[in-house]
Design an enzyme around this catalytic site. Structure first.
Site, PDB file in Angstrom:
ATOM      1  N   LYS A 292      -6.256 -11.590  23.129  1.00  0.00           N
ATOM      2  CA  LYS A 292      -5.289 -11.642  24.233  1.00  0.00           C
ATOM      3  C   LYS A 292      -5.976 -12.294  25.446  1.00  0.00           C
ATOM      4  O   LYS A 292      -5.398 -13.163  26.110  1.00  0.00           O
ATOM      5  CB  LYS A 292      -4.838 -10.211  24.573  1.00  0.00           C
ATOM      6  CG  LYS A 292      -3.848 -10.106  25.696  1.00  0.00           C
ATOM      7  CD  LYS A 292      -3.389  -8.657  25.857  1.00  0.00           C
ATOM      8  CE  LYS A 292      -2.613  -8.468  27.141  1.00  0.00           C
ATOM      9  NZ  LYS A 292      -2.143  -7.086  27.326  1.00  0.00           N
TER      10      LYS A 292
ATOM     11  N   GLY B 156      -5.858 -11.186  15.560  1.00  0.00           N
ATOM     12  CA  GLY B 156      -4.448 -11.141  15.954  1.00  0.00           C
ATOM     13  C   GLY B 156      -4.330 -11.167  17.481  1.00  0.00           C
ATOM     14  O   GLY B 156      -5.169 -10.608  18.188  1.00  0.00           O
TER      15      GLY B 156
ATOM     16  N   GLU C 188     -13.364   3.807  15.119  1.00  0.00           N
ATOM     17  CA  GLU C 188     -12.362   4.635  15.805  1.00  0.00           C
ATOM     18  C   GLU C 188     -12.376   6.065  15.261  1.00  0.00           C
ATOM     19  O   GLU C 188     -11.813   6.967  15.872  1.00  0.00           O
ATOM     20  CB  GLU C 188     -10.960   4.027  15.660  1.00  0.00           C
ATOM     21  CG  GLU C 188     -10.769   2.730  16.427  1.00  0.00           C
ATOM     22  CD  GLU C 188     -10.571   2.918  17.931  1.00  0.00           C
ATOM     23  OE1 GLU C 188     -10.092   3.987  18.346  1.00  0.00           O
ATOM     24  OE2 GLU C 188     -10.923   2.004  18.693  1.00  0.00           O
TER      25      GLU C 188
ATOM     26  N   ALA D 212      -4.946   8.547  24.721  1.00  0.00           N
ATOM     27  CA  ALA D 212      -6.265   9.186  24.662  1.00  0.00           C
ATOM     28  C   ALA D 212      -7.273   8.071  24.394  1.00  0.00           C
ATOM     29  O   ALA D 212      -7.179   7.394  23.371  1.00  0.00           O
ATOM     30  CB  ALA D 212      -6.301  10.227  23.546  1.00  0.00           C
TER      31      ALA D 212
ATOM     32  N   SER E 274     -13.640   2.728  10.029  1.00  0.00           N
ATOM     33  CA  SER E 274     -13.632   2.205  11.402  1.00  0.00           C
ATOM     34  C   SER E 274     -14.404   3.091  12.375  1.00  0.00           C
ATOM     35  O   SER E 274     -14.406   4.330  12.248  1.00  0.00           O
ATOM     36  CB  SER E 274     -12.176   2.105  11.870  1.00  0.00           C
ATOM     37  OG  SER E 274     -12.111   1.933  13.263  1.00  0.00           O
TER      38      SER E 274
ATOM     39  N   TYR F 128      -4.241   6.227  14.270  1.00  0.00           N
ATOM     40  CA  TYR F 128      -5.009   5.261  13.468  1.00  0.00           C
ATOM     41  C   TYR F 128      -6.348   5.872  13.065  1.00  0.00           C
ATOM     42  O   TYR F 128      -6.735   5.843  11.893  1.00  0.00           O
ATOM     43  CB  TYR F 128      -5.224   3.984  14.275  1.00  0.00           C
ATOM     44  CG  TYR F 128      -6.213   3.009  13.667  1.00  0.00           C
ATOM     45  CD1 TYR F 128      -5.850   2.175  12.614  1.00  0.00           C
ATOM     46  CD2 TYR F 128      -7.520   2.924  14.151  1.00  0.00           C
ATOM     47  CE1 TYR F 128      -6.763   1.279  12.065  1.00  0.00           C
ATOM     48  CE2 TYR F 128      -8.433   2.027  13.609  1.00  0.00           C
ATOM     49  CZ  TYR F 128      -8.054   1.214  12.566  1.00  0.00           C
ATOM     50  OH  TYR F 128      -8.952   0.334  12.019  1.00  0.00           O
TER      51      TYR F 128
ATOM     52  N   LEU G 173       0.812  -1.221   0.000  1.00  0.00           N
ATOM     53  CA  LEU G 173       0.000   0.000   0.000  1.00  0.00           C
ATOM     54  C   LEU G 173       0.848   1.276   0.000  1.00  0.00           C
ATOM     55  O   LEU G 173       0.328   2.364  -0.220  1.00  0.00           O
ATOM     56  CB  LEU G 173      -0.961   0.007   1.196  1.00  0.00           C
ATOM     57  CG  LEU G 173      -2.151  -0.953   1.045  1.00  0.00           C
ATOM     58  CD1 LEU G 173      -2.862  -1.148   2.388  1.00  0.00           C
ATOM     59  CD2 LEU G 173      -3.134  -0.450  -0.005  1.00  0.00           C
TER      60      LEU G 173
ATOM     61  N   PHE H 100      -4.666  -7.995  19.856  1.00  0.00           N
ATOM     62  CA  PHE H 100      -5.930  -7.318  20.161  1.00  0.00           C
ATOM     63  C   PHE H 100      -6.527  -7.881  21.455  1.00  0.00           C
ATOM     64  O   PHE H 100      -6.419  -9.081  21.731  1.00  0.00           O
ATOM     65  CB  PHE H 100      -6.909  -7.493  18.993  1.00  0.00           C
ATOM     66  CG  PHE H 100      -6.471  -6.760  17.759  1.00  0.00           C
ATOM     67  CD1 PHE H 100      -6.839  -5.436  17.555  1.00  0.00           C
ATOM     68  CD2 PHE H 100      -5.672  -7.382  16.797  1.00  0.00           C
ATOM     69  CE1 PHE H 100      -6.422  -4.754  16.425  1.00  0.00           C
ATOM     70  CE2 PHE H 100      -5.253  -6.708  15.671  1.00  0.00           C
ATOM     71  CZ  PHE H 100      -5.626  -5.382  15.479  1.00  0.00           C
TER      72      PHE H 100
ATOM     73  N   SER I   3      -3.355  -1.646  11.609  1.00  0.00           N
ATOM     74  CA  SER I   3      -4.708  -1.640  12.182  1.00  0.00           C
ATOM     75  C   SER I   3      -4.737  -1.637  13.701  1.00  0.00           C
ATOM     76  O   SER I   3      -5.816  -1.611  14.283  1.00  0.00           O
ATOM     77  CB  SER I   3      -5.473  -2.867  11.679  1.00  0.00           C
ATOM     78  OG  SER I   3      -4.952  -4.032  12.280  1.00  0.00           O
TER      79      SER I   3
ATOM     80  N   LEU J 154      -8.672  -3.848   2.599  1.00  0.00           N
ATOM     81  CA  LEU J 154      -8.656  -4.166   4.036  1.00  0.00           C
ATOM     82  C   LEU J 154      -7.263  -3.977   4.639  1.00  0.00           C
ATOM     83  O   LEU J 154      -7.107  -4.018   5.854  1.00  0.00           O
ATOM     84  CB  LEU J 154      -9.098  -5.625   4.257  1.00  0.00           C
ATOM     85  CG  LEU J 154     -10.393  -6.068   3.572  1.00  0.00           C
ATOM     86  CD1 LEU J 154     -10.740  -7.487   3.997  1.00  0.00           C
ATOM     87  CD2 LEU J 154     -11.527  -5.133   3.893  1.00  0.00           C
TER      88      LEU J 154
HETATM   89  P1  NAP Z   1      -5.430  -7.131  10.530  1.00  0.00           P
HETATM   90  O1  NAP Z   1      -5.756  -8.512  10.967  1.00  0.00           O
HETATM   91  O2  NAP Z   1      -4.491  -6.324  11.363  1.00  0.00           O
HETATM   92  O3  NAP Z   1      -4.844  -7.199   9.047  1.00  0.00           O
HETATM   93  C1  NAP Z   1      -4.211  -6.089   8.454  1.00  0.00           C
HETATM   94  C2  NAP Z   1      -3.712  -6.504   7.091  1.00  0.00           C
HETATM   95  O4  NAP Z   1      -3.097  -5.362   6.472  1.00  0.00           O
HETATM   96  C3  NAP Z   1      -2.667  -7.630   7.104  1.00  0.00           C
HETATM   97  O5  NAP Z   1      -2.989  -8.545   6.098  1.00  0.00           O
HETATM   98  C4  NAP Z   1      -1.383  -6.894   6.767  1.00  0.00           C
HETATM   99  O6  NAP Z   1      -0.465  -7.695   6.033  1.00  0.00           O
HETATM  100  C5  NAP Z   1      -1.913  -5.803   5.838  1.00  0.00           C
HETATM  101  N1  NAP Z   1      -0.958  -4.723   5.640  1.00  0.00           N
HETATM  102  C6  NAP Z   1      -0.250  -4.059   6.593  1.00  0.00           C
HETATM  103  N2  NAP Z   1       0.588  -3.170   6.018  1.00  0.00           N
HETATM  104  C7  NAP Z   1       0.407  -3.293   4.678  1.00  0.00           C
HETATM  105  C8  NAP Z   1       1.009  -2.652   3.556  1.00  0.00           C
HETATM  106  N3  NAP Z   1       1.979  -1.741   3.690  1.00  0.00           N
HETATM  107  N4  NAP Z   1       0.608  -3.034   2.319  1.00  0.00           N
HETATM  108  C9  NAP Z   1      -0.343  -3.998   2.167  1.00  0.00           C
HETATM  109  N5  NAP Z   1      -0.940  -4.630   3.181  1.00  0.00           N
HETATM  110  C10 NAP Z   1      -0.568  -4.282   4.433  1.00  0.00           C
HETATM  111  O7  NAP Z   1      -6.779  -6.268  10.377  1.00  0.00           O
HETATM  112  P2  NAP Z   1      -8.307  -6.787  10.305  1.00  0.00           P
HETATM  113  O8  NAP Z   1      -8.828  -6.917  11.681  1.00  0.00           O
HETATM  114  O9  NAP Z   1      -8.399  -7.902   9.350  1.00  0.00           O
HETATM  115  O10 NAP Z   1      -9.012  -5.494   9.698  1.00  0.00           O
HETATM  116  C11 NAP Z   1      -9.161  -5.318   8.295  1.00  0.00           C
HETATM  117  C12 NAP Z   1      -9.366  -3.854   7.990  1.00  0.00           C
HETATM  118  O11 NAP Z   1     -10.539  -3.392   8.670  1.00  0.00           O
HETATM  119  C13 NAP Z   1      -8.238  -2.952   8.456  1.00  0.00           C
HETATM  120  O12 NAP Z   1      -8.138  -1.884   7.536  1.00  0.00           O
HETATM  121  C14 NAP Z   1      -8.720  -2.432   9.793  1.00  0.00           C
HETATM  122  O13 NAP Z   1      -8.119  -1.197  10.108  1.00  0.00           O
HETATM  123  C15 NAP Z   1     -10.203  -2.294   9.502  1.00  0.00           C
HETATM  124  N6  NAP Z   1     -11.085  -2.409  10.666  1.00  0.00           N
HETATM  125  C16 NAP Z   1     -10.993  -3.487  11.489  1.00  0.00           C
HETATM  126  C17 NAP Z   1     -11.856  -3.590  12.557  1.00  0.00           C
HETATM  127  C18 NAP Z   1     -11.816  -4.796  13.475  1.00  0.00           C
HETATM  128  O14 NAP Z   1     -12.435  -4.753  14.560  1.00  0.00           O
HETATM  129  N7  NAP Z   1     -11.177  -5.883  13.085  1.00  0.00           N
HETATM  130  C19 NAP Z   1     -12.825  -2.586  12.793  1.00  0.00           C
HETATM  131  C20 NAP Z   1     -12.898  -1.522  11.916  1.00  0.00           C
HETATM  132  C21 NAP Z   1     -12.032  -1.438  10.848  1.00  0.00           C
HETATM  133  P3  NAP Z   1       0.833  -8.408   6.711  1.00  0.00           P
HETATM  134  O15 NAP Z   1       0.353  -9.754   7.168  1.00  0.00           O
HETATM  135  O16 NAP Z   1       1.769  -8.503   5.575  1.00  0.00           O
HETATM  136  O17 NAP Z   1       1.297  -7.517   7.815  1.00  0.00           O
END
Ligand code: NAP
Length: 330
Positions: free
Chosen positions: A194, A187, A129, A283, A127, A151, A57, A190, A82, A78
């Site tokens: 945890k 993960g 957030e 915060a 999000s 974030y 990205l 989180f 995060s 996605l």
């Molecule tokens: P996650 O488990 O932390 O996964 C994040 C992903 O982003 C991983 O596959 C990571 O790849 C990839 N990534 C990180 N840096 C990157 C880069 N430079 N280029 C390309 N890919 C990159 O997050 P998630 O929980 O699945 O959430 C998915 C999305 O929804 C995120 O954008 C998060 O902010 C958003 N979101 C999540 C929640 C929630 O509660 N889960 C709520 C609202 C919004 P690597 O494995 O290579 O690091």
């Protein structure tokens, strides 16, 4: 077969979404970053149908190439830094990937375009957030943003630039304002995972205690499997729009801890839990509760999995994993 391109395929939502879209009959392309990312092999072992495409990205040319190669009908962005706590330590990186990364993806989609009568549809992972210091409760699509972390600030930029590209270039681009969603693939950094992982290890005699931050923090927690379905539903609608995806209910970290320990038959959890201010956020966000009524009304989306079912699913999954690792028969 329709084609879907997903960034963040190695993350929690990327894996749920890949499986969901595959089950719907999609060809699934997943963007992977890094030269030897160990998570890729694990994902492919479980989901060998995913076509991986390299890209980052932070790197627009790689995104253009990835979209050219996969020729998707739908793009799900996605990928992100995060983890809120990490964003305080690496704010610039977070702004670059979580914020500017959205702009780069939109540009890549705009440059490659898709067929004239079938433009690429774009989903952005916004999000809750973004609401941070909330202006009203519950939060809707019209609630003003007041992010409380790097974030959250990066997500606000990503959200606003999606609206701007939709209005400026007539793109089919949607944002899902997703409240916290969890599951066995969450993960370990989180708080939900945890807790469920520590509870499983304590039950198995592999760990003595769990150290947490603010037990009074409250979140609107849903199940990731339900939430990725909402992403897909947004891209099947007649018009692009933004939607809050939430359960509309809130629980404290203490509720989570209590329920997770109860799942393994431990009623008095207090001797096993220690609080450390190190885990408090600089915060804190206020009471986040989403109002998902627009998604229900316009998309027909509703969550299926309740909070107790979610905690139970996660604890049982961690018990199995930890028992297997330690060679303990359950
Ligand atoms: P996650 O488990 O932390 O996964 C994040 C992903 O982003 C991983 O596959 C990571 O790849 C990839 N990534 C990180 N840096 C990157 C880069 N430079 N280029 C390309 N890919 C990159 O997050 P998630 O929980 O699945 O959430 C998915 C999305 O929804 C995120 O954008 C998060 O902010 C958003 N979101 C999540 C929640 C929630 O509660 N889960 C709520 C609202 C919004 P690597 O494995 O290579 O690091």
């Amino acid at each position: 077969m329709p084609r879907a391109f997903i960034t963040g395929i190695t993350g929690q939502d990327g894996q749920h979404l890949a499986q969901f879209l595959h089950d719907q009959g999609y060809d699934v392309y997943g963007m992977v970053k890094g030269q030897s990312n160990p998570r890729i092999a694990a994902v492919l072992e479980e989901m060998p149908f995913i076509e991986t495409v390299p890209g980052d990205l932070a790197d627009l040319p790689s995104l253009v190439k990835a979209i050219e190669v996969s020729q998707p009908d739908e793009v799900y962005n996605l990928g992100a830094i995060s983890f809120v706590a990490m964003s305080f330590n690496q704010a610039e990186l977070t702004a670059n990937i979580t914020g500017l990364g959205v702009l780069r993806m939109l540009e890549a989609v705009r440059m490659v375009g898709g067929a004239e009568n079938n433009p690429i549809r774009f989903y952005q992972a916004s999000s809750s957030e973004m609401f941070g210091k909330v202006r009203e409760t519950p939060q809707t699509e019209a609630t003003p943003f007041h992010p409380r972390s790097p974030y959250g600030c990066a997500k606000v930029f990503g959200h606003d630039i999606v609206v701007n590209y939709r209005e400026s270039y007539d793109m089919f681009a949607c944002s899902g304002i997703l409240f916290n969603h969890e599951g066995p693939r969450r993960g370990i950094e989180f708080v939900t995972r945890k807790v469920t992982n520590a509870v499983a290890r304590i039950k198995l005699g592999l760990q003595q205690e769990i150290v947490l931050g603010n037990l009074d923090s409250k979140r609107d927690w849903g199940y990731a499997g339900d939430y990725v379905k909402a992403m897909w539903m947004m891209l099947q609608a007649d018009e692009p729009d933004d939607y809050v995806i939430a359960t509309g209910q809130t629980h404290s970290i203490e509720d989570l801890v209590e329920r997770a320990f109860a799942e393994v038959g431990i009623e008095d959890w207090r001797p096993y839990v220690r609080q450390d201010p190190k885990f408090f956020r600089p915060a804190e966000v206020d009471l986040l509760i989403g109002d998902p009524s627009k998604a229900k009304r316009e998309l027909g989306w509703e969550p299926d999995v309740s909070f107790p079912e979610l905690v139970s699913m996660m604890v049982r999954n961690d018990l199995e994993i930890e028992a297997k690792k330690a060679g303990i028969a359950l």
